[in-house]
Design an enzyme around this catalytic site. Sequence first.
Site, PDB file in Angstrom:
ATOM      1  N   GLY A 285       8.762  -0.719   6.935  1.00  0.00           N
ATOM      2  CA  GLY A 285       9.057   1.085   6.696  1.00  0.00           C
ATOM      3  C   GLY A 285       7.718   1.563   6.325  1.00  0.00           C
ATOM      4  O   GLY A 285       6.545   0.882   6.192  1.00  0.00           O
ATOM      5  N   ASP A 286       7.879   2.955   5.999  1.00  0.00           N
ATOM      6  CA  ASP A 286       6.608   3.555   5.441  1.00  0.00           C
ATOM      7  C   ASP A 286       6.805   4.102   3.927  1.00  0.00           C
ATOM      8  O   ASP A 286       8.074   4.430   3.546  1.00  0.00           O
ATOM      9  CB  ASP A 286       6.805   5.129   6.143  1.00  0.00           C
ATOM     10  CG  ASP A 286       5.602   5.902   5.858  1.00  0.00           C
ATOM     11  OD1 ASP A 286       5.075   5.631   4.604  1.00  0.00           O
ATOM     12  OD2 ASP A 286       5.364   6.927   6.673  1.00  0.00           O
TER      13      ASP A 286
ATOM     14  N   HIS B 193      -5.369   2.836  -5.035  1.00  0.00           N
ATOM     15  CA  HIS B 193      -6.757   3.499  -4.868  1.00  0.00           C
ATOM     16  C   HIS B 193      -7.042   3.835  -3.436  1.00  0.00           C
ATOM     17  O   HIS B 193      -8.347   4.446  -3.225  1.00  0.00           O
ATOM     18  CB  HIS B 193      -7.862   2.301  -5.285  1.00  0.00           C
ATOM     19  CG  HIS B 193      -8.053   1.363  -4.172  1.00  0.00           C
ATOM     20  ND1 HIS B 193      -9.274   0.367  -4.168  1.00  0.00           N
ATOM     21  CD2 HIS B 193      -7.534   0.802  -3.220  1.00  0.00           C
ATOM     22  CE1 HIS B 193      -9.424  -0.293  -3.166  1.00  0.00           C
ATOM     23  NE2 HIS B 193      -8.194  -0.153  -2.498  1.00  0.00           N
TER      24      HIS B 193
END
Length: 355
Positions: free
Chosen positions: A244-245, A264
């Site tokens: 997924g995202d 980061h």
Amino acid sequence: MQTNTLSPNATSSESPQAVNTVPPQMVLMQMVTAYWVSQSIYAAAKLGIADQLKLGPQHCDQLAVTTGCDRTALYRLLRALASVGIFAETEPGYFCLTPLGDYLRSDMPGSVRDASIMVGDPEHYNAWGNILHSVKTGESAFENLFGMNIFQYYAQNPEPAAVFDRAMTSFSSTEIAGVVAAYDFSPIRKLVDVAGGHGSFLFSILKANPHLEGILFDQAEVIDRAQSLIGSEPLLNRCQLAAGDFFEAVPAGADAYILKHIIHDWDDERAIAILKQCHRAMTADGRVLVVEQVIPPGNEPFLGKLLDVNMLVMCPGGKERTAAEYQQIFAAAGFKLTRIVPTETFVSVVEGVRL
């Protein structure tokens, strides 16, 4: 001009007073020319010199034949690297590895060969040559130079992408051991590794914590590669794979979500968005674990301070953060920062609990 007055080869017989009397302009000159050293290491790494020397000393002429180099030019390179402790010239023309040079071997655990190649290749080296663009605008020098962000570039250029993947894997192995040793995972029942790549981090945690269940989460193409790489891994009965995202959703129902070198990569707005997805998905007693370098106060040397500039140059919005900055983005995402657990490496585990 001799610029190696503070050579790593300095012997213990040199007094502190002798070192401290090095003129400041010479110390500065060493810093100014530091990229001469890093690019020399890059050349040796690219040529595989350390792999050629792992069985013992060889004459430079033989190394030149094996690597397809001009023998005189290669000797000059190896002599320069011997002066900073990477190799050693044992007798005229013969070179061997040192403890530093061992880590340029491709088969060495914790090898920095691929990292040396990655940093020296045109993608990084030329982007750093464009650093003024980043400092003046706050924008990625890489994106300005190549017309796309680094993730898009790697998607279109498989060879440097493979170097990057290998470099991150090698560099990560030491960090993984440090995190597993330093952080107590015993209160956690189910752990999601967000953008966990091929699963080496999660599997190391699961091996050290037999009570844990895990979910490896990443983009579909990454999970497809992970499936082929870890298909025979016996820990799969305690680990699910999910695609997924992370800007849209992460797997629900776990009581801990770990993100190693993910936050980061992003500016505060997008970092908060990722953390909010973790907040939304976790159980009521859940926690988030961010594994990153946390920049300390003061003027003491710390790799994260230079890595932060690298993020400025290479990634749009990428940055390393202080403890106070982590506290701010955690609060904005609905977390309370409870503690920062240092490890024996440069990274720490930044822990937050769900409010």
